[in-house]
Design an enzyme around this catalytic site. Structure first.
Site, mmCIF file in Angstrom:
data_model
loop_
_atom_site.group_PDB
_atom_site.id
_atom_site.type_symbol
_atom_site.label_atom_id
_atom_site.label_comp_id
_atom_site.label_asym_id
_atom_site.label_seq_id
_atom_site.Cartn_x
_atom_site.Cartn_y
_atom_site.Cartn_z
ATOM 1 C CB CYS A 1 -39.845 -37.118 82.037
ATOM 2 S SG CYS A 1 -39.067 -38.682 82.498
ATOM 3 C CG HIS B 1 -40.753 -38.468 87.029
ATOM 4 N ND1 HIS B 1 -41.412 -39.662 87.173
ATOM 5 C CD2 HIS B 1 -40.032 -38.567 85.866
ATOM 6 C CE1 HIS B 1 -41.111 -40.450 86.150
ATOM 7 N NE2 HIS B 1 -40.285 -39.815 85.347
#
EC number: 1.2.1.11
Length: 342
Positions: free
Chosen positions: A149, A241
């Protein structure tokens, strides 16, 4: 036009639920099978899924009977794998051998020489490895992977910077707890805290990025010749994130030039349903992007950047379980379909 049948392996977990969310009402794909562990098999999906996505379980899957994770139980042309890496290591090849296209979110095969590690906006030409893979392994099907990710978010922003000549990349990540799964981080470990270690994460970013930006010579990918150094941290954010990126660029562009490159970035994928209108969104506010405010941009598929400074330094942010996981695999599958692999 009849929709393409798709199955989801590991359908009850965090990423499995995101797959269902992204695929709900998809114009090309229709969920035909949900597979999970033996303890869930034989029961209605709604009865066994501890549903955590902030919407209702789609009616189209709530009553589907969960099946065991076995190729003989799946009626589909492609399966999306949300399996843990240890299970994916044996299960995904079993599906590929039986003729399934496997779009995997697992890390198990990302660095295999004949398996493509693809971000459609960055390296679609690496799909050519599928033909090499089928020949090498004598599979009727294939495995295609999407990156970690954090690697995805950073790589999308690095693509428009290639024109300036990338020499070295340093990145510090602030990663959401959902990246560890629902039960992956104990509350007492993360509340009022930052954990400066995520097992294997730094190595994934440092190696995967070089494969993604490598050149495909028709048989293999030759890694990119710049260096990546990563430091990864778990922070008390649910989704999204955040990454601080330091880019050492050969031509020494000004921040305005980098901003302009981000704004003009167009990978030419508007024909893919999951591709956002703006894969990179530039935030000019002094305190953006922020997870709570920016993670859902482009239905969770856009990467937001901001604080572009001399150096070149900037902040990037994306939704880790959509752009960084389920959405990335679905986008790969859409590209596969357009390229004739489905």
């Amino acid at each position: 036009m009849a929709k393409i049948k798709v199955g989801i392996l590991g359908a009850t977990g965090n990423v499995g639920q995101r797959f269902i969310q992204v695929l709900n009402n998809h114009p090309w794909f229709e969920i035909s099978a949900l597979a999970a562990s033996e303890r869930s098999a034989g029961k209605a999906y709604a009865d066994v899924a501890d549903w955590k996505v902030g919407t209702e379980i789609p009616d189209s899957v709530s009553d589907l009977t969960v099946v065991p994770i076995d190729p003989k139980n799946i009626d589909a042309d492609i399966v999306f794998s949300a399996l843990p890496a240890d299970l994916a290591m044996t299960i995904e090849p079993a599906f590929a051998k039986e003729g399934f296209v496997v779009a995997s979110n697992a890390s198990s095969f990302r660095m295999e020489q004949d398996i493509p590690l693809v971000i459609p906006e960055v390296n679609p030409e690496h799909l050519g490895l599928i033909d090499v893979q089928k020949k090498n392994r004598k599979w009727d099907g294939c495995i295609i992977t999407n990156p970690n990710c954090s690697t995805i978010m950073m790589s999308v922003t690095l693509k428009p910077l290639l024109q300036f000549g990338i020499q070295n990349i340093n990145v510090a990540t602030l990663q959401a707890i959902s990246g560890a799964g629902y039960n992956g981080v104990y509350a007492m470990s993360i509340y009022d805290n930052v954990v400066p270690f995520i097992g294997g994460e730094e190595e994934k970013i440092e190696t995967e990025t070089l494969k993604i930006f490598g050149s495909f010579d028709g048989q293999k990918v030759n890694n990119a010749n710049f260096k990546v150094s990563a430091a990864c941290h778990r922070v008390p954010v649910i989704d999204g994130h955040t990454e601080s990126v330091w880019a050492d660029l050969k031509s020494k562009p000004k921040p305005e030039e980098v901003r302009d490159a981000f704004l003009k970035f167009d990978p030419g994928l508007s024909h893919l349903p999951t591709e956002p209108k703006h894969p990179i969104i530039v935030r000019d506010e002094k305190d953006r992007p922020q997870p709570r405010l920016d993670r859902d941009m482009g239905k969770g598929m856009s990467v937001s950047v901001g604080r572009i400074r001399e150096g070149i330094r900037y902040v990037a942010l994306g939704h880790n379980t959509i752009r960084g996981a389920a959405g990335a695999s679905v986008l790969n599958a859409e590209l596969l379909h357009k390229k004739g692999y489905l």
